[in-house]
Design a protein around this motif. Structure first.
Motif, PDB file in Angstrom:
ATOM      1  N   UNK A  39     -12.968  20.184  79.862  1.00 32.81           N
ATOM      2  CA  UNK A  39     -12.227  21.057  78.942  1.00 32.81           C
ATOM      3  C   UNK A  39     -11.189  21.882  79.692  1.00 32.81           C
ATOM      4  N   UNK A  40     -11.593  22.449  80.817  1.00 31.29           N
ATOM      5  CA  UNK A  40     -10.666  23.280  81.584  1.00 31.29           C
ATOM      6  C   UNK A  40      -9.513  22.454  82.146  1.00 31.29           C
ATOM      7  N   UNK A  41      -9.815  21.238  82.595  1.00 31.64           N
ATOM      8  CA  UNK A  41      -8.766  20.383  83.151  1.00 31.64           C
ATOM      9  C   UNK A  41      -7.799  19.911  82.079  1.00 31.64           C
ATOM     10  N   UNK A  42      -8.319  19.681  80.874  1.00 29.51           N
ATOM     11  CA  UNK A  42      -7.471  19.168  79.799  1.00 29.51           C
ATOM     12  C   UNK A  42      -6.627  20.253  79.153  1.00 29.51           C
ATOM     13  N   UNK A  43      -7.194  21.439  79.002  1.00 26.18           N
ATOM     14  CA  UNK A  43      -6.524  22.466  78.197  1.00 26.18           C
ATOM     15  C   UNK A  43      -6.281  23.783  78.923  1.00 26.18           C
ATOM     16  N   UNK A  44      -6.564  23.843  80.209  1.00 25.85           N
ATOM     17  CA  UNK A  44      -6.246  25.035  80.985  1.00 25.85           C
ATOM     18  C   UNK A  44      -7.483  25.788  81.446  1.00 25.85           C
ATOM     19  N   UNK A  45      -7.356  26.402  82.610  1.00 24.73           N
ATOM     20  CA  UNK A  45      -8.461  27.177  83.173  1.00 24.73           C
ATOM     21  C   UNK A  45      -8.896  28.265  82.207  1.00 24.73           C
ATOM     22  N   UNK A  46     -10.193  28.438  82.068  1.00 21.84           N
ATOM     23  CA  UNK A  46     -10.739  29.448  81.176  1.00 21.84           C
ATOM     24  C   UNK A  46     -11.035  28.945  79.778  1.00 21.84           C
ATOM     25  N   UNK A  47     -10.620  27.705  79.477  1.00 22.55           N
ATOM     26  CA  UNK A  47     -10.852  27.154  78.138  1.00 22.55           C
ATOM     27  C   UNK A  47     -12.334  27.113  77.807  1.00 22.55           C
ATOM     28  N   UNK A  48     -13.154  26.640  78.749  1.00 21.26           N
ATOM     29  CA  UNK A  48     -14.578  26.477  78.459  1.00 21.26           C
ATOM     30  C   UNK A  48     -15.274  27.819  78.277  1.00 21.26           C
ATOM     31  N   UNK A  49     -14.894  28.812  79.075  1.00 20.72           N
ATOM     32  CA  UNK A  49     -15.499  30.137  78.924  1.00 20.72           C
ATOM     33  C   UNK A  49     -15.161  30.730  77.561  1.00 20.72           C
ATOM     34  N   UNK A  50     -13.906  30.601  77.158  1.00 22.58           N
ATOM     35  CA  UNK A  50     -13.497  31.100  75.844  1.00 22.58           C
ATOM     36  C   UNK A  50     -14.187  30.323  74.731  1.00 22.58           C
ATOM     37  N   UNK A  51     -14.374  29.015  74.928  1.00 23.18           N
ATOM     38  CA  UNK A  51     -15.023  28.194  73.918  1.00 23.18           C
ATOM     39  C   UNK A  51     -16.453  28.657  73.670  1.00 23.18           C
ATOM     40  N   UNK A  52     -17.179  28.945  74.718  1.00 21.73           N
ATOM     41  CA  UNK A  52     -18.575  29.358  74.546  1.00 21.73           C
ATOM     42  C   UNK A  52     -18.669  30.664  73.756  1.00 21.73           C
ATOM     43  N   UNK A  53     -17.724  31.553  73.980  1.00 17.10           N
ATOM     44  CA  UNK A  53     -17.708  32.801  73.216  1.00 17.10           C
ATOM     45  C   UNK A  53     -17.338  32.540  71.753  1.00 17.10           C
ATOM     46  N   UNK A  54     -16.334  31.692  71.526  1.00 12.23           N
ATOM     47  CA  UNK A  54     -15.934  31.371  70.155  1.00 12.23           C
ATOM     48  C   UNK A  54     -17.030  30.602  69.427  1.00 12.23           C
ATOM     49  N   UNK A  55     -17.713  29.735  70.156  1.00 14.01           N
ATOM     50  CA  UNK A  55     -18.793  28.963  69.554  1.00 14.01           C
ATOM     51  C   UNK A  55     -19.907  29.874  69.053  1.00 14.01           C
ATOM     52  N   UNK A  56     -20.260  30.845  69.868  1.00 15.51           N
ATOM     53  CA  UNK A  56     -21.299  31.785  69.465  1.00 15.51           C
ATOM     54  C   UNK A  56     -20.871  32.572  68.227  1.00 15.51           C
ATOM     55  N   UNK A  57     -19.609  33.000  68.205  1.00 16.35           N
ATOM     56  CA  UNK A  57     -19.084  33.722  67.053  1.00 16.35           C
ATOM     57  C   UNK A  57     -19.057  32.828  65.817  1.00 16.35           C
ATOM     58  N   UNK A  58     -18.644  31.577  65.988  1.00 22.08           N
ATOM     59  CA  UNK A  58     -18.574  30.618  64.882  1.00 22.08           C
ATOM     60  C   UNK A  58     -19.944  30.439  64.236  1.00 22.08           C
TER      61      UNK A  58
END
Length: 289
Positions: free
Chosen positions: A182-201
């Protein structure tokens, strides 16, 4: 699917249960043979055998390739075609060599999906990272290939790492490796932000129980959930009707050998859930007139 699961190990476990142990054991053996080739420094040759030379010596080429060769067989079960998968694996001799197992899996994937399956942009992190790139296979350009990967990497997750038991994919596909994609495809920090958004979702929409939504609107109502016995995505769904009755959150599972995602592979005579869904919709419409 209502529960956006970050590390979706139950995907493989469900496929293994659906295809049965002899078929699952043959698929595990093929993946183990591929892993052994990579361990012996022969991974590039294996990639070329699967027409995935684009993944030779790319930063995440090994993980990308392992995703492709796991996803191809899993989707046969997912879309109601486990008989094709298991029949192909059953053509191996009684005591196949590692090369025979690998060639058998490569032939199965090529026969069903076409020669460009493992080399298409969807399974190439470097290609996905370049929105103007073109790639082989049915998903074509990076723009088309990256949409589902973006949904997973930005919020929904469903990252399919190798479970500790019943794994049908390479042990190289760890949760950390998939986050790195995820980070390689869409930029550094993508996966960390995803985990936070996933929890919120999941908090906002209730995860496995939509009644527990925290959105500032009325609770989820008038939804009929349809699942199918062989579909691994049923693991991310509800599992029974959700009360109270006033919410009208109903559920039906269609069960058969080959009952796959969105009804793929369901015989025409299995209409119980379709009829129940039609009656449910009619009742909802009658109550709003």
């Amino acid at each position: 699917m209502v529960n956006a699961i970050p590390d979706f190990t139950r995907f493989d476990a469900h496929v293994a249960d659906a295809i049965g142990e002899p078929c699952a054991a043959a698929l595990r053996a093929a993946q183990a043979a591929i892993d052994a080739k990579f361990d012996a420094g022969e991974g590039d040759q294996v990639k070329r055998l699967f027409n995935a030379s684009n993944l030779v010596r790319t930063p995440l080429g090994d993980e990308d390739f392992m995703y492709a060769v796991a996803d191809g067989p899993a989707m046969l079960d997912q879309y109601g075609q486990k008989a094709e998968l298991c029949s192909a694996l059953a053509t191996l001799p009684a005591k196949p060599s590692a090369d025979q197992r690998i060639a058998n899996l490569a032939g199965l994937i090529s026969q069903h999906y076409g020669d460009g399956f493992a080399g298409q942009c969807f399974y190439d992190t470097t290609c996905i990272a370049n929105a103007t790139a073109t790639g082989k296979g049915g998903l074509g350009t990076a723009t088309n290939a990256r949409s589902w990967r973006w949904q997973k990497c930005s919020e929904l997750a469903y990252l399919q790492s190798a479970p500790s038991k019943s794994s049908l994919r390479s042990s190289r596909l760890t949760f950390a490796a998939l986050l790195a994609q995820c980070d390689a495809a869409f930029g550094a920090g993508t996966s960390t932000a995803m985990l936070l958004r996933n929890k919120k979702f999941n908090t906002e929409y209730g995860g496995p129980d939509p009644r527990k939504s925290t959105l500032p609107v009325a609770a989820a109502t008038s939804i009929f959930y349809l699942d199918f016995s062989d579909d691994p995505w049923a693991e991310a769904s509800v599992t029974e009707p959700l009360g109270p009755a006033s919410l009208r959150l109903d559920y039906c599972m269609t069960t058969c050998a080959g009952c796959g995602h969105c009804g793929a592979g369901v015989p025409e005579n299995l209409t119980r859930c379709d009829k129940a869904a039609d009656a449910f919709v009619q009742t909802v419409l009658d109550n709003v007139r």
